[in-house]
Design a protein around this motif. Structure first.
Motif, short mmCIF file in Angstrom:
data_model
loop_
_atom_site.label_atom_id
_atom_site.label_comp_id
_atom_site.label_asym_id
_atom_site.label_seq_id
_atom_site.Cartn_x
_atom_site.Cartn_y
_atom_site.Cartn_z
N UNK A 1 0.86 -1.18 0.00
CA UNK A 1 0.00 0.00 0.00
C UNK A 1 0.90 1.23 0.00
N UNK A 2 0.66 2.12 -0.93
CA UNK A 2 1.46 3.34 -1.06
C UNK A 2 0.60 4.52 -0.65
N UNK B 1 -2.05 0.76 -4.81
CA UNK B 1 -1.69 -0.55 -4.27
C UNK B 1 -1.02 -1.38 -5.36
N UNK B 2 -0.12 -2.25 -4.91
CA UNK B 2 0.52 -3.23 -5.79
C UNK B 2 0.34 -4.58 -5.12
N UNK B 3 -0.41 -5.49 -5.75
CA UNK B 3 -0.65 -6.79 -5.16
C UNK B 3 -0.18 -7.90 -6.09
N UNK C 1 -8.06 2.57 -11.84
CA UNK C 1 -7.25 2.44 -13.05
C UNK C 1 -6.18 1.42 -12.74
N UNK C 2 -6.01 0.40 -13.61
CA UNK C 2 -5.18 -0.73 -13.23
C UNK C 2 -4.33 -1.26 -14.38
N UNK D 1 -2.66 -0.73 -8.98
CA UNK D 1 -3.98 -0.10 -8.96
C UNK D 1 -3.90 1.33 -8.47
N UNK D 2 -4.51 2.24 -9.20
CA UNK D 2 -4.73 3.61 -8.76
C UNK D 2 -6.19 3.73 -8.36
#
Length: 216
Positions: free
Chosen positions: A96-97, A122-124, A172-173, A188-189
């Motif tokens: 999580x950013x 987020x980056x998952x 937006x992904x 993901x934004x």
């Protein structure tokens, strides 16, 4: 803000869970400081991964477990990584950013008691054990609703797709396969529709896409 529907329950669970554990505890997840390319790029996915060059305001998230890394503007953002989740969450790793201000507010308890966390980046890492194509994997996943504007792109040297979807937020992904095809890296934004916040987080989103690369 809209309430989550049943189809977005897994996404919401991951969002709340990984946000609540604001410690980078896993050995395989390392948040480091330095590299990131200088500002000015569009963040548009390209044919080759961008080289990550040293800059004092940059940070680097590195996953040794899944062999990838990406940079983010550490003078404005912090990144928190997790690898342990409740049973209903299928993600294998999540980052999580947050802006520095949002991170301070979360750690101070301002979002406790059921208050929704701010939209963020987020980056998952999502499993793909059956080796499905990106479109087939999205179709069978309950992480996405109202999928639209799908286009093929190349990110970190991999054939990926960019798309938009809806749920708790408008998203937006970019979905990028790992080189072995067994997992996806989903960037993901999350957007709330307020210009200043969305524009600020877009910087981190664009930087993550432009600097994502897989390590040998």
């Amino acid at each position: 803000m809209m309430n989550p529907n049943p189809q977005s329950s897994a996404r919401l669970a991951l969002h709340r869970f990984s946000l609540g554990l604001l410690v980078v505890a896993a050995v395989s997840c390392q948040v480091q400081s330095p590299p990131v390319p200088p500002p000015g790029g569009t963040g548009t996915p390209t044919g080759q991964p961008s080289p990550i060059s040293a800059a004092p305001e940059s940070g680097l998230y590195r996953s040794d477990r899944f062999g990838f890394q990406f940079a983010y503007p550490a003078d404005q953002f912090v990144a928190h990584g997790e690898t342990e989740f409740p049973p209903e969450v299928v993600a294998r790793e999540a980052v999580q950013i947050w802006t520095i201000d949002h991170d301070r507010a979360i750690q101070a308890g301002e979002y406790e008691g059921g208050t929704e966390y701010p939209a963020n980046v987020s980056v998952t890492v999502q499993p793909n054990p059956e080796g499905l194509s990106a479109t087939d994997w999205i179709a069978q996943s309950d992480w996405f609703t109202d999928v639209r504007e799908v286009q093929e792109v190349t990110v970190a040297g991999q054939q990926a797709i960019a798309f938009r979807s809806s749920g708790l937020y408008d998203m937006e992904q970019v979905l990028v396969p790992t080189p072995d095809g067994k997992n996806w890296v989903l960037i993901t934004l999350n957007q709330v529709g307020t210009g200043e916040s969305d524009a600020q987080y877009r910087q981190a989103y664009d930087r993550a896409i432009a600097t994502l690369r897989f390590m040998p």
